[in-house]
Write an enzyme that holds these catalytic residues in place. Structure first.
Site, PDB file in Angstrom:
ATOM      1  N   TYR A  44       0.844  -1.193   0.000  1.00  0.00           N
ATOM      2  CA  TYR A  44       0.000   0.000   0.000  1.00  0.00           C
ATOM      3  C   TYR A  44       0.886   1.252   0.000  1.00  0.00           C
ATOM      4  O   TYR A  44       0.706   2.170  -0.799  1.00  0.00           O
ATOM      5  CB  TYR A  44      -0.913  -0.008   1.231  1.00  0.00           C
ATOM      6  CG  TYR A  44      -1.800   1.210   1.344  1.00  0.00           C
ATOM      7  CD1 TYR A  44      -3.041   1.258   0.706  1.00  0.00           C
ATOM      8  CD2 TYR A  44      -1.403   2.326   2.087  1.00  0.00           C
ATOM      9  CE1 TYR A  44      -3.853   2.376   0.799  1.00  0.00           C
ATOM     10  CE2 TYR A  44      -2.205   3.452   2.186  1.00  0.00           C
ATOM     11  CZ  TYR A  44      -3.427   3.476   1.543  1.00  0.00           C
ATOM     12  OH  TYR A  44      -4.221   4.586   1.630  1.00  0.00           O
ATOM     13  N   SER A  69      -4.162  11.853   9.157  1.00  0.00           N
ATOM     14  CA  SER A  69      -3.269  10.712   9.075  1.00  0.00           C
ATOM     15  C   SER A  69      -1.850  11.215   9.346  1.00  0.00           C
ATOM     16  O   SER A  69      -1.665  12.389   9.657  1.00  0.00           O
ATOM     17  CB  SER A  69      -3.426  10.153   7.673  1.00  0.00           C
ATOM     18  OG  SER A  69      -2.568   9.106   7.479  1.00  0.00           O
ATOM     19  N   LEU A  70      -0.872  10.366   9.221  1.00  0.00           N
ATOM     20  CA  LEU A  70       0.517  10.774   9.438  1.00  0.00           C
ATOM     21  C   LEU A  70       1.331  10.503   8.191  1.00  0.00           C
ATOM     22  O   LEU A  70       1.106   9.496   7.507  1.00  0.00           O
ATOM     23  CB  LEU A  70       1.132   9.971  10.591  1.00  0.00           C
ATOM     24  CG  LEU A  70       0.621  10.245  12.004  1.00  0.00           C
ATOM     25  CD1 LEU A  70       1.118   9.170  12.961  1.00  0.00           C
ATOM     26  CD2 LEU A  70       1.097  11.623  12.469  1.00  0.00           C
ATOM     27  N   GLU A  87       7.038   7.839  20.370  1.00  0.00           N
ATOM     28  CA  GLU A  87       6.126   6.902  21.030  1.00  0.00           C
ATOM     29  C   GLU A  87       5.747   5.804  20.041  1.00  0.00           C
ATOM     30  O   GLU A  87       5.800   6.008  18.823  1.00  0.00           O
ATOM     31  CB  GLU A  87       4.859   7.632  21.493  1.00  0.00           C
ATOM     32  CG  GLU A  87       4.054   8.194  20.341  1.00  0.00           C
ATOM     33  CD  GLU A  87       3.025   9.234  20.783  1.00  0.00           C
ATOM     34  OE1 GLU A  87       1.938   8.816  21.153  1.00  0.00           O
ATOM     35  OE2 GLU A  87       3.331  10.440  20.727  1.00  0.00           O
ATOM     36  N   LYS A  93       3.790   3.483  17.546  1.00  0.00           N
ATOM     37  CA  LYS A  93       2.611   3.665  16.689  1.00  0.00           C
ATOM     38  C   LYS A  93       1.771   2.396  16.841  1.00  0.00           C
ATOM     39  O   LYS A  93       2.170   1.314  16.416  1.00  0.00           O
ATOM     40  CB  LYS A  93       3.042   3.853  15.236  1.00  0.00           C
ATOM     41  CG  LYS A  93       1.870   4.121  14.307  1.00  0.00           C
ATOM     42  CD  LYS A  93       2.374   4.491  12.917  1.00  0.00           C
ATOM     43  CE  LYS A  93       1.243   4.923  12.003  1.00  0.00           C
ATOM     44  NZ  LYS A  93       0.218   3.898  11.782  1.00  0.00           N
TER      45      LYS A  93
END
Ligand code: IVH
Length: 715
Positions: free
Chosen positions: A56, A102-103, A136, A138
């Site tokens: 993806y 989103s990131l 942190e 994900k």
């Protein structure tokens, strides 16, 4: 059935972007919009991904690259501007007061440096100006926005397409990590985070699903999504969902001045926040943290798929703002994918020490999580058929055939396994796999007993595969551990006809008085090494009873059980006499055997059977005749380490961690993973770090591996 998405445009997908004509670029962008759209729907709406994350991401990158080269033909429905997927019809719709974004992704260290450089450039900071980030994990679940008004949870919504999500309030109310009331929060506060399912809860859920003939889930993320997005909240309630808070949306007053303080605030309000969140002073520290979290990944008990870096200062976050779908102040540094699709080229059957026939997938080599995988386990006969141990369907009952496209799964250090099969790509001429009914090594019948998932070769000692595996076990570390005689040498000696059973190892020197010549001539063996091998073998003639029993390789008798038997019978003569006299299921010897705490029917049957099989028995007798077996003296309560709490740290050079732990426990010690005031002994190998320091501070007795082995009488 899930529609499959091709991994690249069939005509132009392999061409470098620079070589595309405008026409080709336009066609490929159209194709990418449709492929990514269908992948989004499959993933977000149907919880049934049809593309791996890596594939993806690759399609999305290709789309961006083409758009950058041909900005004039960027589509109005460009996948670059889409977050998440369509929303399902069944739920009420919620318009997010603040979009759920989103990131952006980083896939390499260079991308992380570029992220930092881009931010500095944007803010006009030079390379040396201090700039703090948070790092942190994900979490691999699905995002959820929780709206509190006056401290009360009034609405919960999924991300949906970023602007409009699904109203899942009733379901969120059933999640125990989601507080229904919070005190001391701003009047309006939207807390955002990830709903996920732990590995153990996922395994239990799938087990329960199988028991009641329901659908099983492919992974914890799908299970979490499928559970949260249930129209019947009672179903969600029965599913063990968890929630980590890591962000916020609409809010009437600021939570803090920094990202890290805001997270602490959320934690103080009663939300679960991730303990692995740390502050970093730049890309080097971020990358170090990425590796650290990567190392812990397999042990976390829940899935993560990368590390998220965020600018800590919220005033700077505000300055940096957003691109169309992603914040400029955060990025996800993704772990390499641990799933991949490839072709199953063949199925091999391996025969183990106890005769178990294990199917091994021979795969067209494929990279899974940064490692090239060409073999994977197929577990057993039923697994290939698409059935679990109880005969219930797994993978929706799909069987696996040679020639199939299969999904390979790799988690941490465990053996890769074949997780799924793509029926849409199954060759027309494929045939159902027939599991062999005969041992491929010795052609004896392979028998599957009732209630056993495994088919076993009935050849016993005449089966060369079993014989070699038995020999390998015999010389392994926890068994005879003969220096210079490892698995490789044993295999070679067996092939050369020098050893067939363990006893033959001890007659090597006499039998090969002249034959030593052969050994000498063999590559890698000189006079000296050959005679040191024979010396090493002689050294091990004196052996403890527990070690000897373990070395015999009796099914179901591991190191612990061997110690139990040795402690009970104390001498070889007593053990052998009892096993010879024992009759199945009844009689004083049998009763005495199963009276041992930790010995059940299955193990007892296995031990007694071994002593009643002529060939096995003869082989054991020949072996013992070569040995000087030491009585078991160390009763657990007498052992010098009984009742002591021991911590192992640093690199152990003579044994694996698992081994060290098992041995210590067999002697009545408690093995702990961390140093505390309760620790009695720290066994520190090279590279011991913080634990050694802490132990020194606490005045804990410290020793090296040799001291430890001497203490427990294993040297
Ligand atoms: S921050 C504005 N932090 O990853 C950015 N997201 O690929 C808000 N995710 O949509 C997101 N763990 O569902 C953030 N520690 C974390 C996360 C995290 C998982 C998810 C989230 C997001 C997706 C982007």
């Amino acid at each position: 059935m899930v529609e499959t998405v091709l991994k690249k445009h069939p005509q132009t997908g392999d061409l470098p972007v620079e070589m595309l004509s405008v026409g080709q670029a336009r066609a490929e962008l159209a194709w990418l919009a449709s492929a990514l759209g269908s992948a989004n729907t499959a993933y977000h709406r149907d919880d049934a991904p049809n593309l791996s994350d890596a594939d993806y991401d690759a399609l999305k990158q290709r789309n961006t690259a083409i758009e950058e080269r041909f900005p004039q033909i960027k589509r109005t429905d460009s996948p670059s501007d889409v977050v998440g997927g369509e929303i399902s019809e069944g739920f009420g719709k919620v318009r997010h007061a603040v979009r759920m974004l989103s990131l952006g992704n980083a896939f390499s260290d260079a991308d992380v440096f570029a992220f930092d450089a881009g931010i500095r450039k944007y803010l006009g900071l030079d390379a040396t100006a201090p700039l703090t980030y948070t790092a942190e994990p994900k979490i691999d679940g699905l995002s959820l926005s929780l709206r509190y008004e006056g401290g009360k949870l009034v609405q919960a919504a999924t991300r949906g397409d970023g602007s409009i999500g699904e109203n899942v309030t009733a379901n969120a109310l059933t999640v125990s990590d989601v507080p229904q009331v919070i005190t001391g929060a701003p009047e309006i506060l939207e807390v955002r985070g990830e709903v996920y399912m732990s590995h153990s809860d996922f395994a239990n859920l799938n087990k329960r699903q199988v028991e009641k003939g329901g659908k099983t889930f492919a992974n914890p993320r799908n299970a979490a999504a499928g559970s949260l997005r249930q129209l019947d909240a009672e179903i969600t309630k029965a599913r063990p969902l968890k929630f980590f808070a890591y962000a916020w949306g609409d809010h009437s007053a600021p939570l803090a001045q920094t990202q890290s303080a805001a997270i602490e605030h959320l934690s103080a309000l009663g939300f679960s926040t991730n303990k692995l969140t740390v502050k970093c002073d730049g890309p080097d520290a971020m990358i170090t943290q990425y590796s650290k979290i990567g190392e812990q990944r397999a042990d976390l008990g829940y899935d993560i798929d990368g590390v998220v870096y965020k600018v800590d200062d919220l005033a700077l976050q505000a300055r940096l703002g957003f691109r169309s779908t992603t914040p400029r102040w955060a990025i996800a540094h993704k772990f390499p994918a641990e799933l991949a699709w490839t072709v199953l080229e063949d199925i091999d059957i391996q025969v183990g020490r106890t005769g178990a026939l294990s199917p091994v997938a021979r795969l067209r080599p494929v990279t899974v999580g940064g490692v090239v995988v060409s073999n994977a386990t197929l577990h057993n006969e039923d697994y290939i058929k698409g059935l679990d141990g109880n005969g219930a369907p797994i993978r929706g009952g799909k069987d696996i055939r040679i020639g199939d496209w299969v999904q390979v799964y790799r988690a941490g250090d465990v053996i890769p396994k074949v997780a799924d099969v793509d029926l849409a790509r199954r060759p027309d001429d494929s045939v159902v796999y027939e599991f062999p009914q005969q041992c491929p090594e010795c052609h004896s019948d392979a028998i599957r007993e009732e209630g056993d998932a495994v088919r076993r070769c009935s050849g016993g000692i005449i089966c060369p595969a079993q014989a070699v595996e038995k020999l390998k076990h015999f010389v392994s570390r926890a068994a005879f551990d003969i220096e210079g005689l490892g698995a490789k040498q044993v295999e070679q000696f067996y092939t050369d006809g020098w050893i067939a059973t363990p006893a033959d190892i001890f007659t090597l020197r006499t039998r090969f008085g002249e034959g030593l010549q052969q050994l000498k001539n063999r590559e890698g063996w000189g006079d000296k090494s050959a005679s040191s091998l024979f010396d090493a073998i002689d050294d091990k003639r004196r052996i403890g009873l527990a070690r000897l029993i373990f070395s015999l390789g009796i099914r179901h008798v591991g190191e612990n059980s061997a110690a139990l038997l040795a402690n009970h019978y104390t001498s070889w003569a007593a053990f052998e006499a009892a096993m010879t006299a024992a009759t199945f299921d009844t009689g004083p010897e049998w009763d005495d055997l199963i009276s041992i705490d930790g010995v059940g029917d299955v193990m007892a049957t296995s031990v007694v059977t071994t002593f009643h099989q002529d060939a096995e028995r003869a082989s054991i007798d020949r072996l013992v005749a070569e040995l000087d077996v030491q009585d078991a003296k160390v009763m657990v309560s007498d052992s010098p380490v009984a009742g002591k709490t021991v911590v192992f740290t640093g690199t152990l050079e003579r044994m694996t961690r698992a081994e060290a732990k098992a041995r210590a426990e067999a002697l009545g010690a408690k093995v702990s993973g961390s140093v505390s005031a309760k620790t009695d002994i720290l066994v520190a190998g090279p590279g011991a770090g913080s634990k050694a320091k802490k132990a020194a501070d606490l005045g804990v007795q410290k020793m090296d591996e040799d001291d430890w082995l001497a203490l427990i009488g294993a040297l």
